[in-house]
Design a protein around this motif. Sequence first.
Motif, short mmCIF file in Angstrom:
data_model
loop_
_atom_site.label_atom_id
_atom_site.label_comp_id
_atom_site.label_asym_id
_atom_site.label_seq_id
_atom_site.Cartn_x
_atom_site.Cartn_y
_atom_site.Cartn_z
N LEU A 1 -6.02 8.15 2.67
CA LEU A 1 -6.98 7.20 3.25
C LEU A 1 -8.39 7.73 3.09
CD1 LEU A 1 -5.11 6.17 6.49
CD2 LEU A 1 -5.65 4.71 4.55
N CYS B 1 0.86 -1.18 0.00
CA CYS B 1 0.00 0.00 0.00
C CYS B 1 0.90 1.23 0.00
CB CYS B 1 -0.90 -0.02 1.24
SG CYS B 1 -1.65 1.57 1.65
N GLU C 1 4.34 4.89 8.79
CA GLU C 1 4.71 4.94 7.39
C GLU C 1 6.13 5.43 7.17
OE1 GLU C 1 2.23 7.58 5.16
OE2 GLU C 1 2.30 9.15 6.67
N THR D 1 -1.11 8.79 -2.20
CA THR D 1 -2.12 7.96 -1.55
C THR D 1 -2.76 8.72 -0.39
OG1 THR D 1 -0.87 6.02 -2.11
CG2 THR D 1 -2.47 5.78 -0.37
N THR E 1 1.66 4.95 0.56
CA THR E 1 1.13 6.07 1.34
C THR E 1 1.85 7.35 0.98
OG1 THR E 1 2.69 5.76 3.16
CG2 THR E 1 0.64 4.49 3.25
N SER E 2 1.21 8.47 1.25
CA SER E 2 1.76 9.77 0.83
C SER E 2 3.02 10.13 1.59
CB SER E 2 0.72 10.86 1.02
OG SER E 2 0.45 11.04 2.41
N GLY E 3 3.15 9.66 2.83
CA GLY E 3 4.34 9.96 3.62
C GLY E 3 4.40 11.37 4.13
N ARG F 1 -0.50 3.72 8.67
CA ARG F 1 -0.02 5.07 8.36
C ARG F 1 0.72 5.70 9.54
NH1 ARG F 1 -2.80 9.43 4.82
NH2 ARG F 1 -0.66 10.09 5.15
N GLU F 2 0.44 5.25 10.76
CA GLU F 2 1.15 5.79 11.92
C GLU F 2 2.64 5.43 11.87
OE1 GLU F 2 -0.59 4.88 15.66
OE2 GLU F 2 -2.64 5.22 14.97
N LEU G 1 -5.47 0.20 7.90
CA LEU G 1 -4.73 1.17 7.09
C LEU G 1 -4.37 2.42 7.89
CD1 LEU G 1 -6.73 0.92 3.73
CD2 LEU G 1 -4.54 -0.14 4.31
N ILE G 2 -5.25 2.83 8.78
CA ILE G 2 -4.95 3.98 9.64
C ILE G 2 -3.78 3.64 10.57
CG2 ILE G 2 -5.85 5.42 11.52
CD1 ILE G 2 -8.61 5.19 10.14
#
Length: 473
Positions: free
Chosen positions: A473, A277, A330, A471, A279-281, A327-328, A323-324
């Motif tokens: 969420l 996945c 990422e 990306t 993620t935007s970062g 992201r913590e 997914l949340i």
Amino acid sequence: MKEDIQDIYPLSPIQHGMLFHGLHTPEMGLYHSQFVYTFSGNLNVAAFKYAWQQVATRHTILRTSFYWEELDKPLQVVHRQVEVPVEYQDWQELDPLEQQERLKSFLNSDRLRRFDFSQAPLMRVAVIQIQEDVYYLVWSSNLIILDGWSYPLVLNDVIEIYEAYCRGQDAPLADGSCFKDYIKWLKQQDLSKAEEFWRQQLNEVKEPTPLTNLYSNNLSNLEERYEDIQISLSEATTRNLDLLARQHHLTMNTIVQGVWAILLSHYSGKKDVTYGCTTSGRPVDLERSESMVGEMVNTLPVHIKIDLEEYLLPWLQQLQTKLIEVREYEYSPLVDIQKCSKVLGNVPLFESFVVFENQKTGKFLQEWGSLNISEQTSYYKTNYPLNIVGYPGSELTIGINYDFRRFDAAAIINILEHFKILLEGIVTNPKVRLQELLLLTEQKPHIKLLMLEKEMSLDFDSILNNSMANTIL
């Protein structure tokens, strides 16, 4: 020369990986990004060149090169000034067919031109005039300096500077971004806490979820090539899917990832699947991170169980919660994440990944000034065989960028058709079990069966090119 150097600092983990691949397998051309846009309008070529130069002065990453020889760890060097190569060609005397052939040849040649990591900038621009007021813009770069989130930011700056210059004014732009701020933020993160999280997530993962059932047996001797195929939902279906997502506190990104997880499970015959996945970062606690230009995205593993007896909506909500949580963390380097699994270090943790764009670049740019700009094509190349991209808009589009040597076009088209069937099925009846949703694909007899029957009960069949993206969420 020392007087030309503005700053020196380390690489981010993802930059380090890209540099490693670029240096050790240069013939593969990994992480080369190429965008082609069409311009219509009275283009001032001198002003356009000026705008690109000014943008490079605003963002440090556009003036960055990389050094690694005789160093324990590579470094990135910000130069005070660089010259952005902006080439102009006039093809107006060619007929349209010749122009298309010339463009195809130009793009192929451009992809073969490797970037020298030690020479900034790691991007170049070509303006090709095909009619009195129509142009192609070919923008090539290496993803080590720009991710998918960054491209609209840079193009937005280019257009604002260009329009202001044409009016004889200075563009009222905010201060440019300094990529060093992100590197400093990375160093402040707690990697031990992240390691604990990833061990909990991946302790059961022993191998990547295989895509071998989708491979074609007749392609291995073909020339290396990456292709991209897309399919779109109707406006009505997209609107209803968005409404459904809002009603159940889901995002379109979660729904797209959920559909891929379900399909991946069925294609592979595995009840537990792992995919990437992207993620935007952009961390919320880093000031102005949403406007920072650089390579900040990360591709992280998502490991999820597929129980066909579960109901779709609760299952999607569980996926969104996961997914949340992901992201913590990422900021975690993928090489360190893999060590938290039981997958061998020389084997990829996953073979496919999902990217969900936060905006269509072409539509974003159409709002600007005297130049009507629309996205024409895009190309990028990663070291993963199958990349799924979701493009939001009035018509949700799903694209698949794939390794031409492993999959044939028919398999990819089938996967996209299945994507469309499941997304439409979710709109029609969201209160279904996963198994009932999958059954919808069997109602399409024209879809060719491209997989072997394995552990699961349903017969099924059979998938963009870095940067990298954007990306949410």
